[in-house]
Design a protein around this motif. Structure first.
Motif, mmCIF file in Angstrom:
data_model
loop_
_atom_site.group_PDB
_atom_site.id
_atom_site.type_symbol
_atom_site.label_atom_id
_atom_site.label_comp_id
_atom_site.label_asym_id
_atom_site.label_seq_id
_atom_site.Cartn_x
_atom_site.Cartn_y
_atom_site.Cartn_z
ATOM 1 N N LEU A 1 2.018 6.963 -4.442
ATOM 2 C CA LEU A 1 2.828 7.407 -3.305
ATOM 3 C C LEU A 1 2.967 8.920 -3.180
ATOM 4 C CD1 LEU A 1 5.719 4.776 -3.279
ATOM 5 C CD2 LEU A 1 3.618 4.828 -1.926
ATOM 6 N N GLY A 2 2.838 9.656 -4.269
ATOM 7 C CA GLY A 2 3.032 11.105 -4.213
ATOM 8 C C GLY A 2 2.239 11.792 -3.106
ATOM 9 N N PRO A 3 0.907 11.660 -3.109
ATOM 10 C CA PRO A 3 0.109 12.319 -2.066
ATOM 11 C C PRO A 3 0.383 11.781 -0.658
ATOM 12 C CG PRO A 3 -1.278 11.645 -3.916
ATOM 13 C CD PRO A 3 0.078 11.050 -4.141
ATOM 14 N N ILE A 4 0.728 10.507 -0.570
ATOM 15 C CA ILE A 4 0.974 9.900 0.742
ATOM 16 C C ILE A 4 2.313 10.354 1.305
ATOM 17 C CG2 ILE A 4 1.311 7.714 1.989
ATOM 18 C CD1 ILE A 4 -0.456 6.390 -0.210
ATOM 19 N N VAL A 5 3.358 10.270 0.492
ATOM 20 C CA VAL A 5 4.719 10.525 0.957
ATOM 21 C C VAL A 5 5.047 12.015 0.992
ATOM 22 C CG1 VAL A 5 7.162 10.108 0.426
ATOM 23 C CG2 VAL A 5 5.504 8.245 0.219
ATOM 24 N N PHE A 6 4.611 12.749 -0.028
ATOM 25 C CA PHE A 6 4.982 14.162 -0.107
ATOM 26 C C PHE A 6 3.824 15.114 0.195
ATOM 27 C CE2 PHE A 6 8.148 12.080 -2.830
ATOM 28 C CZ PHE A 6 9.308 12.554 -2.230
ATOM 29 N N GLY A 7 2.591 14.630 0.062
ATOM 30 C CA GLY A 7 1.438 15.511 0.237
ATOM 31 C C GLY A 7 0.790 15.442 1.605
ATOM 32 N N GLY A 8 1.234 14.500 2.438
ATOM 33 C CA GLY A 8 0.654 14.389 3.778
ATOM 34 C C GLY A 8 -0.815 14.034 3.762
ATOM 35 N N SER A 9 -1.242 13.210 2.799
ATOM 36 C CA SER A 9 -2.667 12.886 2.676
ATOM 37 C C SER A 9 -3.203 12.113 3.872
ATOM 38 C CB SER A 9 -2.910 12.070 1.397
ATOM 39 O OG SER A 9 -2.387 10.759 1.544
ATOM 40 N N GLY A 10 -2.327 11.422 4.590
ATOM 41 C CA GLY A 10 -2.771 10.606 5.713
ATOM 42 C C GLY A 10 -3.254 9.228 5.307
ATOM 43 N N ASP A 11 -3.328 8.987 3.990
ATOM 44 C CA ASP A 11 -3.709 7.656 3.519
ATOM 45 C C ASP A 11 -2.615 6.662 3.888
ATOM 46 O OD1 ASP A 11 -6.021 8.652 2.389
ATOM 47 O OD2 ASP A 11 -5.121 8.903 0.392
ATOM 48 N N PRO A 12 -2.985 5.411 4.107
ATOM 49 C CA PRO A 12 -1.967 4.398 4.424
ATOM 50 C C PRO A 12 -1.170 4.035 3.171
ATOM 51 C CG PRO A 12 -4.106 3.365 4.250
ATOM 52 C CD PRO A 12 -4.336 4.856 4.120
ATOM 53 N N LEU A 13 0.028 3.546 3.408
ATOM 54 C CA LEU A 13 0.824 3.013 2.309
ATOM 55 C C LEU A 13 0.172 1.727 1.811
ATOM 56 C CD1 LEU A 13 4.411 3.463 3.803
ATOM 57 C CD2 LEU A 13 3.431 4.711 1.855
ATOM 58 N N PRO A 14 0.411 1.355 0.560
ATOM 59 C CA PRO A 14 -0.109 0.063 0.088
ATOM 60 C C PRO A 14 0.375 -1.064 0.993
ATOM 61 C CG PRO A 14 0.841 1.331 -1.723
ATOM 62 C CD PRO A 14 1.187 2.056 -0.457
ATOM 63 N N ALA A 15 -0.409 -2.101 1.100
ATOM 64 C CA ALA A 15 -0.051 -3.231 1.965
ATOM 65 C C ALA A 15 1.259 -3.863 1.516
ATOM 66 C CB ALA A 15 -1.176 -4.262 1.966
ATOM 67 N N ASP A 16 1.474 -3.961 0.194
ATOM 68 C CA ASP A 16 2.667 -4.626 -0.316
ATOM 69 C C ASP A 16 3.062 -4.008 -1.659
ATOM 70 O OD1 ASP A 16 4.702 -6.368 -0.966
ATOM 71 O OD2 ASP A 16 3.507 -8.183 -0.727
ATOM 72 N N PHE A 17 4.263 -3.466 -1.729
ATOM 73 C CA PHE A 17 4.732 -2.857 -2.983
ATOM 74 C C PHE A 17 4.958 -3.900 -4.075
ATOM 75 C CE2 PHE A 17 6.232 0.591 -0.055
ATOM 76 C CZ PHE A 17 5.348 1.554 -0.517
ATOM 77 N N TRP A 18 5.120 -5.156 -3.693
ATOM 78 C CA TRP A 18 5.294 -6.226 -4.675
ATOM 79 C C TRP A 18 4.026 -6.454 -5.486
ATOM 80 C CZ3 TRP A 18 9.944 -7.684 -6.070
ATOM 81 C CH2 TRP A 18 10.997 -7.533 -5.167
ATOM 82 N N ASP A 19 2.908 -5.837 -5.101
ATOM 83 C CA ASP A 19 1.672 -5.928 -5.879
ATOM 84 C C ASP A 19 1.757 -5.101 -7.163
ATOM 85 O OD1 ASP A 19 0.568 -7.566 -3.948
ATOM 86 O OD2 ASP A 19 -0.567 -5.952 -2.976
ATOM 87 N N TYR A 20 2.808 -4.316 -7.311
ATOM 88 C CA TYR A 20 2.963 -3.423 -8.466
ATOM 89 C C TYR A 20 4.142 -3.883 -9.317
ATOM 90 C CZ TYR A 20 -0.021 -0.680 -5.467
ATOM 91 O OH TYR A 20 -1.054 -0.281 -4.671
#
Length: 183
Positions: free
Chosen positions: A118-137
């Motif tokens: 999540l770091g690059p996605i949420v704070f880094g603006g990577s543009g990558d999508p979030l995981p489909a389901d956090f329950w996978d972790y």
């Protein structure tokens, strides 16, 4: 320190941290349970909500650690006595459990963030999508369990406050409220 030289209130820094953390924990639990849980990961606003939730979570962790240091280094009132040894022991266990569970919850949130990238996605603006389901972790399960345990401990803490305030009427609340520090 003898009972006669102990303060009647907690240190003002500890009082401030108590109420600030109470507010922040409430916001984080409500936001996590009501907003994040019910917002699809494909929703564009989810990243903003995660950024706020994760930032508050890290701040809670840091302030909990500061609070532990302040608690161990400042004079504090004697333990409250209810007249029931079991309740007195439960009080001590509940207070320390609040620290432990809040810190463990923040740690599980950090573990989830790392596992899900999540770091690059949420704070880094990577543009990558979030995981489909956090329950996978796996850390998501720990985060959920700890959130429920924390809510139960908070409910127990509030119930004890209500009992002291309106049934026992012993003025215990004054110890963790703002006011003149007596010694």
């Amino acid at each position: 320190m003898s009972a006669s030289t102990r303060p009647t209130r907690y240190h003002p820094a500890l009082v401030t941290l108590h109420w600030l953390l109470a507010l922040m924990l409430g916001v984080a639990l409500v936001a996590g349970g009501l907003l994040l849980e019910n917002t699809p990961n494909t929703e564009p606003d989810k990243i903003f909500m995660l950024r706020a939730h994760m930032s508050i979570g890290v701040l809670i962790l840091l302030l909990m650690l500061v609070r532990l240091v302040v608690r161990t280094r400042t004079a504090k009132p004697s333990h409250a006595v209810t007249g029931n040894a079991l309740l007195d022991r439960l009080s001590v266990i509940t207070h320390w459990s609040l620290y432990a569970v809040a810190i463990a919850m923040a740690a599980s949130g950090i573990a989830l963030s790392i596992a899900a990238g999540l770091g690059p996605i949420v704070f880094g603006g990577s543009g990558d999508p979030l995981p489909a389901d956090f329950w996978d972790y796996a850390p998501r399960y720990a985060h959920w369990i700890l959130a429920n345990l924390l809510m139960a401990l908070i409910a127990l803490h509030v119930a004890a406050f209500a009992w002291h305030q309106w049934v026992k009427k012993d003025g215990l609340f004054r110890r963790i409220w703002f006011g003149r520090q007596d010694t």
